[in-house]
Enzyme design. Structure first.
Site, PDB file in Angstrom:
ATOM      1  N   TYR A  48      42.041  35.167  35.173  1.00 25.26           N
ATOM      2  CA  TYR A  48      43.402  35.629  35.494  1.00 25.26           C
ATOM      3  C   TYR A  48      43.502  35.855  37.012  1.00 25.26           C
ATOM      4  CZ  TYR A  48      47.697  38.425  34.462  1.00 25.26           C
ATOM      5  OH  TYR A  48      48.980  38.908  34.374  1.00 25.26           O
ATOM      6  N   CYS A  49      44.502  35.238  37.629  1.00 32.86           N
ATOM      7  CA  CYS A  49      44.822  35.451  39.052  1.00 32.86           C
ATOM      8  C   CYS A  49      43.606  35.093  39.928  1.00 32.86           C
ATOM      9  CB  CYS A  49      45.298  36.881  39.253  1.00 32.86           C
ATOM     10  SG  CYS A  49      46.029  37.183  40.895  1.00 32.86           S
ATOM     11  N   ILE A  50      43.146  36.015  40.788  1.00 36.27           N
ATOM     12  CA  ILE A  50      42.024  35.715  41.675  1.00 36.27           C
ATOM     13  C   ILE A  50      40.774  35.373  40.864  1.00 36.27           C
ATOM     14  CG2 ILE A  50      41.325  38.140  41.891  1.00 36.27           C
ATOM     15  CD1 ILE A  50      40.457  37.568  44.742  1.00 36.27           C
ATOM     16  N   GLY A  97      40.875  33.674  38.157  1.00 35.83           N
ATOM     17  CA  GLY A  97      41.091  32.280  37.783  1.00 35.83           C
ATOM     18  C   GLY A  97      40.700  31.348  38.915  1.00 35.83           C
ATOM     19  N   PHE A 101      45.171  31.959  33.917  1.00 37.18           N
ATOM     20  CA  PHE A 101      46.451  32.664  33.941  1.00 37.18           C
ATOM     21  C   PHE A 101      46.862  32.834  35.403  1.00 37.18           C
ATOM     22  CE2 PHE A 101      45.182  35.306  29.911  1.00 37.18           C
ATOM     23  CZ  PHE A 101      45.262  34.160  29.135  1.00 37.18           C
TER      24      PHE A 101
END
Length: 597
Positions: free
Chosen positions: A330-332, A334, A358
């Site tokens: 998720y985010c960083i 990811g 994500f």
């Protein structure tokens, strides 16, 4: 003395008491401010050259195209003069009323007095006229680098937002009315809130968005049952307890961002992504990152990959007795999962069967709304800050994110808390938003310089653990979920990077809403829909033109994609094994550590 005189006397006495309290609170406020340790000045404002360039370019435009500049200035003068004349005419008529107001609706000016009271209406209309003039002045500048102009837009808008009359007690009718109605009590409570926030944060003003007394991690949020089955200096690995008799053979290892805490995915039972995944019959592991202090100053991206991503994958494989896992970032996290996959490919390691992302950026060629913060003057300031402090303190990152939506996340909460004297709402999402984490100094600079500024993962290779990694090295089956109104990871930027991966099996989904609500979107709510397109054309616009819209959450669609890569059904696994005895109940201990200010 009459009853009315008694009441008046009591009111005056009450008001005097509140004024005395204000004087005492002012002393506490002054003492709290003396404890402030301000960040490096370079983080707070842009290099003065930006404004020098803007002024030079503006005057150059004046010389080259004076008619356009003069036209805008005359228009501004004309609107201001007409507005003043209309207000004077209204007063001359003997009516204490505001002139006709054709300004657009603005949530900051909901109080009816902004329309009906001539004083407040004049202030509001003049503010909006001035705001428009500043915006036009910035757009008038043509001879300026586009990145610099983006920054100028951002900082000029910050000044405009800061100077809104709602942000000042004397020109905020809501605050004034409440102060009168409560005989000054609201002012006292507001100042108490302000002083308490300053004292809690060593003199740094961090506007509280939620009532933190309403939540307790592990008691009324982050309550999914499970055990911490592994712990090292970087993370706790949580294995969640099964809720089905059978589970898929291949487990899921989920990596949340380390800027905030993982429990955004487990706020309440009804919107817990963690519970939902477990209920679909998966063995789920979630990483809970350490909240670093100054002893982590030399921790790098290498440490996050080695002791976070690779270690979690190995421990999950060991506990479940499998050769592969499915992963989510998720985010960083990811972004870093992409790096990890590229590294595994270089090593010939097939531990990951599939990866889901994500709202994860990989291509930073277009820095979007973060352009103001990714130029050398700001990154130089951050580098100086972390060199002095060892970490990037949580409030700096939180402030940066908040000022991207300053009216909603800074000024309106400040008005409510400090002018109106209200208690912040008991809102779990906002509580999580304020429960941030510091970032190790070395990792922060690596990420900003190598990935964000130089875009090395796309262009030339980003080095991790001695290997130069490129996004084209990522080859496992991939699914990427972006969100339509995400201002942190814009979906078009996510798509552009996703196309560059070397995988031959790629699925892309766009959910409605933003960075959080578009991901935490349980099927039970039937609130936000999503878009799909089996084709992956060269541009995001082309993808959306050919996309099909679906009502409801993307979660079931993703689970259907994952199911085909999750193996046969086996007996449900309780957390841990003989080599991994439970160390603590979920949500663990790392998640409860508060960031240092």
């Amino acid at each position: 003395m009459t009853m009315n005189e008694n009441d008046a006397g009591n009111n005056v006495a009450h008001l005097d008491e509140n004024i005395a309290k204000i004087e005492d609170l002012t002393k506490r406020l002054t003492q709290a401010l003396t404890r402030k340790q301000p960040p490096n000045p370079g983080i707070s404002t842009p290099d003065q050259e930006l404004f020098a360039h803007a002024a030079t370019a503006y005057w150059q435009e004046m010389l080259n195209n004076p008619s356009k500049i003069i036209e805008h200035q005359v228009e501004y003068w004309g609107k201001t003069l007409s507005h003043f004349a209309e207000a004077q005419r209204q007063l001359a008529s003997g009516k204490l009323a505001a002139p006709e107001d054709k300004t657009p609706a603005d949530p900051r000016f909901k109080n009816e007095m902004w329309k009906t009271n001539p004083y407040f209406n004049f202030i509001k209309q003049q503010y909006l006229i001035n705001s428009e003039a500043i915006k036009n002045a910035v757009e008038d500048i043509d001879d300026m680098d586009e990145k610099e102009k983006r920054r100028l837009r951002y900082f000029s808008q910050q000044i405009v937002d800061m100077m809104a009359p709602t942000n000042f007690f004397a020109t905020n009718p809501d605050a004034l009315q409440k102060a009168i109605e409560t005989e000054g009590e609201s002012v006292v409570k507001g100042l108490e809130n302000l002083v308490a926030d300053l004292e809690a944060n060593n003199g740094e003003l961090v506007v509280k968005l939620a009532d933190d007394s309403a939540f307790s991690i592990g008691e009324n949020i982050a309550t999914a049952p499970g055990k911490v089955v592994y712990r090292n200096k970087m993370m706790e690995l949580i294995q969640y307890s099964p809720s089905t008799e059978k589970v898929h053979d291949i487990p899921v290892v989920l990596f949340p961002p380390w800027i905030n805490k993982f429990y955004i995915l487990d706020l309440k039972e009804k919107n817990s992504f963690i519970r939902w995944v477990v209920d679909q019959g998966y063995t789920l592991f979630v990483v809970s990152w350490i909240n670093p202090d100054v002893s982590y100053s030399d921790v790098s991206m290498d440490d996050y990959v080695q002791d976070g991503f690779l270690r979690a994958i190995e421990e999950a494989k060991s506990i479940c007795g499998v050769k592969q896992v499915n992963t989510v970032g998720y985010c960083i996290a990811g972004t870093t999962l992409h790096l990890t996959l590229a590294l595994l490919q270089k090593r010939g390691d097939k531990s990951v069967k599939s990866a889901t992302f994500f709202t994860a950026l990989t291509d930073f060629s277009d820095q979007g709304e973060f352009t103001p913060f990714l130029q050398d003057d700001f990154v130089d300031g951050i580098e100086a800050e972390v060199k002095q402090q060892g970490i990037l303190r949580s409030f700096i990152m939180g402030r940066t994110m908040s000022f991207l939506r300053s009216n909603d996340l800074v000024y309106q909460p400040a008005i409510r808390n400090y002018m109106m004297g209200e208690t912040p709402p008991a809102f779990d999402l906002l509580y999580w938003n304020g429960d941030g984490s510091g970032l190790p100094g070395k990792m922060t600079v690596q990420y900003l310089r190598g990935l964000c500024q130089r875009n090395e993962f796309i262009e030339g290779g980003f080095e991790i653990l001695g290997e130069k990694l490129n996004i084209r090295d990522v080859s496992v089956p991939l699914c990427s979920i972006a969100t339509e109104t995400d201002h942190i990871a814009p979906w078009k930027d996510v798509y552009r990077g996703f196309l560059m991966t070397g995988s031959r099996s790629k699925t892309f989904i766009v959910g409605q809403s933003g960075h959080i609500a578009g991901i935490v979107n349980p099927p039970s709510k039937k609130k936000y829909g999503h878009y799909t397109n089996d084709d992956l054309p060269d541009t995001a616009d082309a993808w959306m033109e050919g996309a099909e819209f679906h009502e409801g959450s993307w979660w079931p669609r993703w689970e259907n994609w994952l199911r085909g890569r999750a193996g046969k059904m086996v007996e449900a696994r309780e957390p841990g094994d003989s080599q991994h005895p439970p160390l603590a109940d979920a949500p663990g201990t790392y998640v409860k550590a508060k960031a240092a200010i």
